[in-house]
Write a protein that holds these residues in place. Structure first.
Motif, short mmCIF file in Angstrom:
data_model
loop_
_atom_site.label_atom_id
_atom_site.label_comp_id
_atom_site.label_asym_id
_atom_site.label_seq_id
_atom_site.Cartn_x
_atom_site.Cartn_y
_atom_site.Cartn_z
N ALA A 245 17.24 142.55 -32.37
CA ALA A 245 17.70 142.24 -33.74
C ALA A 245 16.58 141.59 -34.54
O ALA A 245 16.40 141.91 -35.74
N GLU A 246 15.83 140.69 -33.92
CA GLU A 246 14.70 140.06 -34.61
C GLU A 246 13.64 141.08 -34.96
O GLU A 246 13.06 141.03 -36.06
N ALA A 247 13.36 142.02 -34.07
CA ALA A 247 12.37 143.06 -34.34
C ALA A 247 12.84 143.96 -35.48
O ALA A 247 12.04 144.33 -36.36
N ALA A 248 14.12 144.31 -35.49
CA ALA A 248 14.67 145.14 -36.57
C ALA A 248 14.59 144.41 -37.90
O ALA A 248 14.27 145.01 -38.94
N HIS A 249 14.85 143.11 -37.89
CA HIS A 249 14.77 142.31 -39.10
C HIS A 249 13.34 142.26 -39.63
O HIS A 249 13.10 142.45 -40.84
N GLU A 250 12.40 142.04 -38.74
CA GLU A 250 10.99 142.03 -39.14
C GLU A 250 10.56 143.39 -39.68
O GLU A 250 9.83 143.47 -40.66
N PHE B 232 16.35 146.62 -47.95
CA PHE B 232 17.36 145.61 -48.19
C PHE B 232 18.01 145.22 -46.86
O PHE B 232 18.31 146.07 -46.04
N HIS B 233 18.21 143.94 -46.69
CA HIS B 233 18.90 143.43 -45.51
C HIS B 233 19.42 142.04 -45.80
O HIS B 233 19.02 141.40 -46.76
N GLU B 234 20.34 141.56 -44.98
CA GLU B 234 20.92 140.24 -45.19
C GLU B 234 20.23 139.21 -44.32
O GLU B 234 19.69 139.51 -43.28
#
Length: 107
Positions: free
Chosen positions: A91-96, A104-106
């Motif tokens: 999840a952290e990798a996808a966020h980065e 766009f992301h939350e």
């Protein structure tokens, strides 16, 4: 004593550096009263974890063998904990990645 810190002496195979680091971080967070490490606490926490991990590593090397292994399995050796860590890292990798691509992301 914090119930989240498990015995590392007498494990087969022996405790890994990752397990020693995790135990040191749990100890530091407990005594400092910190739920999670922030930018403001990162430096002092990292320094304390490094010192404690080094001390624990020396201690484990100097203590005599245990007659019986610990009764509990360290968290990093449990499948459900490893799965939770892998999911959080993904999840952290996808966020980065979303940041890198300007998507766009939350938060």
């Amino acid at each position: 004593m914090c119930r989240n810190i498990t015995a590392l002496r007498g494990l087969e195979p022996p405790a890994t550096d990752e397990e020693v680091q995790a135990a040191a971080l749990q100890f530091v967070r407990k005594v400092a009263g910190i739920q999670s490490v922030s930018a403001a606490t990162r430096g002092p926490v990292d320094a304390a974890v490094a010192e404690i991990a080094a001390t624990v590593t020396r201690l484990l090397a100097e203590l005599p063998e245990r007659r019986q292994p610990p009764s509990t399995v360290p968290p990093l050796r449990r499948a459900e904990v490893r799965a939770r860590i892998a999911a959080r890292e993904a999840a952290e990798a996808a966020h980065e990645r979303a940041h890198e691509l300007g998507l766009f992301h939350e938060h």
